[in-house]
Motif scaffolding. Sequence first.
Motif, PDB file in Angstrom:
ATOM      1  N   ALA A  12      -3.923   4.357   1.796  1.00 49.01           N
ATOM      2  CA  ALA A  12      -4.269   3.548   0.633  1.00 49.01           C
ATOM      3  C   ALA A  12      -5.555   3.816  -0.086  1.00 49.01           C
ATOM      4  O   ALA A  12      -5.635   3.695  -1.260  1.00 49.01           O
ATOM      5  N   VAL A  13      -6.470   3.796   0.639  1.00 45.20           N
ATOM      6  CA  VAL A  13      -7.887   4.038   0.306  1.00 45.20           C
ATOM      7  C   VAL A  13      -7.965   5.465  -0.779  1.00 45.20           C
ATOM      8  O   VAL A  13      -8.543   5.472  -1.874  1.00 45.20           O
ATOM      9  N   THR A  14      -7.449   6.238  -0.031  1.00 49.07           N
ATOM     10  CA  THR A  14      -7.365   7.686  -0.793  1.00 49.07           C
ATOM     11  C   THR A  14      -6.427   7.686  -2.267  1.00 49.07           C
ATOM     12  O   THR A  14      -6.989   8.043  -3.303  1.00 49.07           O
ATOM     13  N   ILE A  15      -5.332   6.899  -1.998  1.00 55.02           N
ATOM     14  CA  ILE A  15      -4.771   6.733  -3.472  1.00 55.02           C
ATOM     15  C   ILE A  15      -5.382   6.060  -4.574  1.00 55.02           C
ATOM     16  O   ILE A  15      -5.341   6.311  -5.523  1.00 55.02           O
ATOM     17  N   TYR A  16      -6.130   4.883  -3.872  1.00 55.92           N
ATOM     18  CA  TYR A  16      -6.810   4.132  -4.738  1.00 55.92           C
ATOM     19  C   TYR A  16      -7.689   4.977  -5.649  1.00 55.92           C
ATOM     20  O   TYR A  16      -8.040   4.913  -6.887  1.00 55.92           O
ATOM     21  N   TRP A  17      -8.577   5.526  -4.729  1.00 55.97           N
ATOM     22  CA  TRP A  17      -9.499   6.501  -5.332  1.00 55.97           C
ATOM     23  C   TRP A  17      -9.076   7.604  -6.371  1.00 55.97           C
ATOM     24  O   TRP A  17      -9.709   7.723  -7.271  1.00 55.97           O
ATOM     25  N   LEU A  18      -7.785   8.089  -5.938  1.00 57.17           N
ATOM     26  CA  LEU A  18      -7.245   9.139  -6.766  1.00 57.17           C
ATOM     27  C   LEU A  18      -6.930   8.355  -8.183  1.00 57.17           C
ATOM     28  O   LEU A  18      -7.054   9.235  -9.330  1.00 57.17           O
ATOM     29  N   LEU A  19      -6.403   7.276  -8.023  1.00 50.07           N
ATOM     30  CA  LEU A  19      -5.891   6.396  -9.249  1.00 50.07           C
ATOM     31  C   LEU A  19      -7.057   6.110 -10.025  1.00 50.07           C
ATOM     32  O   LEU A  19      -7.109   6.141 -11.155  1.00 50.07           O
ATOM     33  N   LYS A  20      -8.396   5.836  -9.553  1.00 48.05           N
ATOM     34  CA  LYS A  20      -9.728   5.511 -10.224  1.00 48.05           C
ATOM     35  C   LYS A  20     -10.184   6.659 -10.921  1.00 48.05           C
ATOM     36  O   LYS A  20     -10.621   6.628 -12.020  1.00 48.05           O
ATOM     37  N   LEU A  21     -10.117   7.919 -10.505  1.00 44.10           N
ATOM     38  CA  LEU A  21     -10.311   9.175 -10.563  1.00 44.10           C
ATOM     39  C   LEU A  21      -9.667   9.699 -11.984  1.00 44.10           C
ATOM     40  O   LEU A  21     -10.459  10.324 -12.909  1.00 44.10           O
ATOM     41  N   SER A  46      -7.822   7.596 -13.928  1.00 42.30           N
ATOM     42  CA  SER A  46      -7.389   6.523 -14.724  1.00 42.30           C
ATOM     43  C   SER A  46      -7.888   7.019 -16.137  1.00 42.30           C
ATOM     44  O   SER A  46      -8.893   7.623 -16.293  1.00 42.30           O
ATOM     45  N   LYS A  47      -6.996   6.766 -17.287  1.00 39.24           N
ATOM     46  CA  LYS A  47      -7.277   6.900 -18.713  1.00 39.24           C
ATOM     47  C   LYS A  47      -7.319   8.568 -19.175  1.00 39.24           C
ATOM     48  O   LYS A  47      -7.944   8.986 -20.056  1.00 39.24           O
ATOM     49  N   THR A  48      -6.727   9.348 -17.801  1.00 35.80           N
ATOM     50  CA  THR A  48      -6.803  10.651 -18.307  1.00 35.80           C
ATOM     51  C   THR A  48      -5.464  11.419 -18.261  1.00 35.80           C
ATOM     52  O   THR A  48      -4.502  10.542 -18.067  1.00 35.80           O
ATOM     53  N   ARG A  49      -4.980  12.419 -18.716  1.00 42.51           N
ATOM     54  CA  ARG A  49      -3.888  13.048 -18.495  1.00 42.51           C
ATOM     55  C   ARG A  49      -3.130  13.297 -17.584  1.00 42.51           C
ATOM     56  O   ARG A  49      -1.847  13.271 -17.475  1.00 42.51           O
ATOM     57  N   ALA A  50      -3.984  13.315 -16.547  1.00 41.26           N
ATOM     58  CA  ALA A  50      -3.287  13.584 -15.058  1.00 41.26           C
ATOM     59  C   ALA A  50      -2.563  12.229 -14.330  1.00 41.26           C
ATOM     60  O   ALA A  50      -1.791  12.685 -13.809  1.00 41.26           O
ATOM     61  N   MET A  51      -2.867  11.189 -15.087  1.00 41.33           N
ATOM     62  CA  MET A  51      -2.324   9.835 -14.575  1.00 41.33           C
ATOM     63  C   MET A  51      -0.779   9.749 -14.812  1.00 41.33           C
ATOM     64  O   MET A  51      -0.209   9.533 -14.006  1.00 41.33           O
ATOM     65  N   LYS A  74       2.076   9.675 -11.717  1.00 41.33           N
ATOM     66  CA  LYS A  74       3.367   8.854 -11.846  1.00 41.33           C
ATOM     67  C   LYS A  74       4.623   9.572 -11.540  1.00 41.33           C
ATOM     68  O   LYS A  74       5.387   9.000 -10.937  1.00 41.33           O
ATOM     69  N   GLY A  75       4.580  10.547 -12.386  1.00 39.49           N
ATOM     70  CA  GLY A  75       5.950  11.243 -12.308  1.00 39.49           C
ATOM     71  C   GLY A  75       6.023  12.001 -10.587  1.00 39.49           C
ATOM     72  O   GLY A  75       7.160  11.725 -10.193  1.00 39.49           O
ATOM     73  N   LEU A  76       4.829  12.548 -10.142  1.00 37.51           N
ATOM     74  CA  LEU A  76       5.002  13.016  -8.921  1.00 37.51           C
ATOM     75  C   LEU A  76       5.298  11.842  -7.801  1.00 37.51           C
ATOM     76  O   LEU A  76       5.886  12.335  -6.886  1.00 37.51           O
ATOM     77  N   GLY A  77       4.695  10.534  -8.100  1.00 33.54           N
ATOM     78  CA  GLY A  77       4.933   9.406  -7.271  1.00 33.54           C
ATOM     79  C   GLY A  77       6.253   9.129  -7.364  1.00 33.54           C
ATOM     80  O   GLY A  77       6.883   8.651  -6.035  1.00 33.54           O
ATOM     81  N   PHE A  78       7.009   8.997  -8.511  1.00 32.49           N
ATOM     82  CA  PHE A  78       8.289   8.635  -8.418  1.00 32.49           C
ATOM     83  C   PHE A  78       9.000   9.729  -7.665  1.00 32.49           C
ATOM     84  O   PHE A  78      10.253   9.527  -6.870  1.00 32.49           O
ATOM     85  N   THR A 109       6.435  20.670  -4.337  1.00 29.09           N
ATOM     86  CA  THR A 109       5.413  21.926  -3.742  1.00 29.09           C
ATOM     87  C   THR A 109       5.009  22.461  -5.108  1.00 29.09           C
ATOM     88  O   THR A 109       3.800  22.798  -5.231  1.00 29.09           O
ATOM     89  N   ALA A 110       6.012  22.640  -5.913  1.00 25.45           N
ATOM     90  CA  ALA A 110       5.680  23.362  -7.444  1.00 25.45           C
ATOM     91  C   ALA A 110       4.738  22.555  -8.301  1.00 25.45           C
ATOM     92  O   ALA A 110       3.717  22.911  -8.783  1.00 25.45           O
ATOM     93  N   GLY A 111       5.022  21.220  -7.973  1.00 22.97           N
ATOM     94  CA  GLY A 111       4.225  20.226  -8.696  1.00 22.97           C
ATOM     95  C   GLY A 111       2.646  20.108  -8.362  1.00 22.97           C
ATOM     96  O   GLY A 111       1.875  20.072  -9.388  1.00 22.97           O
ATOM     97  N   ALA A 112       2.571  20.178  -7.052  1.00 21.21           N
ATOM     98  CA  ALA A 112       1.109  20.281  -6.685  1.00 21.21           C
ATOM     99  C   ALA A 112       0.063  21.700  -7.228  1.00 21.21           C
ATOM    100  O   ALA A 112      -0.722  21.216  -7.504  1.00 21.21           O
ATOM    101  N   LEU A 113       0.860  22.710  -7.362  1.00 15.91           N
ATOM    102  CA  LEU A 113       0.271  23.843  -8.114  1.00 15.91           C
ATOM    103  C   LEU A 113       0.166  23.821  -9.348  1.00 15.91           C
ATOM    104  O   LEU A 113      -0.719  24.261  -9.905  1.00 15.91           O
TER     105      LEU A 113
END
Length: 276
Positions: free
Chosen positions: A27-36, A38-43, A47-51, A76-80
Amino acid sequence: MEEIFDAIVNSISDFGVLDIIDIVILAVTIYWLLKLTSKTRAMQVLKGLGFILLATWITDFLRLVGITWLLNYVLTAGALVIVIIFQPELRRALAKIGRGRIDLTSSQTYAQGNVDNILKAILDLSKKRIGALIVFERKTGLKEVLESGTRIGAEISSELIENLFFTNSPLHDGAVIIREGTIEAAGCFLPLSDNKQIGQELGTRHRAALGISEVSDSVTFVVSEETGVISVAQEGSLIRYLDSKSIKDLLEDIYLIKQSAKQRGLKLKRKGRDKK
């Protein structure tokens, strides 16, 4: 159904302290990832990968072998793809981790830098008598207003703000929209206030500032092109003749540098209503 129920019961009975630690770390890792991100293209990509990840768990639980294999391949391809496309964002994030500077709240230094840049821009525009309209988005989204202008998506700097309102700039007549530490758009059109009590000496910029404050919780600074007078509009009220200290206090309230979220915005009410 009985098999599913028995599986759930067995899982709960096997649940131990290590499982709790595992969940907390995840949970902490996911929260930090979302904070990092946030407001960027990666968000949006995350979301798509989470789905897809959620869909993979469901298909695996239902033993849909073919779909599960396909979704695992996509993950696997999405992570790359993320590593390749978002290399700059990942590099900055890893640099923060290396410096031990992952903040769960906005950096005070970063916020103070935004305040100083905006304050300098407003004072310079006032001194040169260049008209300006700067809107700070808060809880109420301003999507329709953003779409009426030109997307910028740049970090805040006094030079950029001043150039956007420079007389010969194609975007100088509209409003600049700021969301946290980003200049989101410029040349935006704001709804005009229908308030009949607005003074005749106030022009379209002031009516626009009041208009957006009547339909949202935004804070809007106005610089008069004729007099250089600086005003602020919030909650349908307009306060004029602000000095540098008042502007800085209001900006620090917006960025929550000195006051808590509950106190934010109360300063305007204490100063009184519009001098119309």
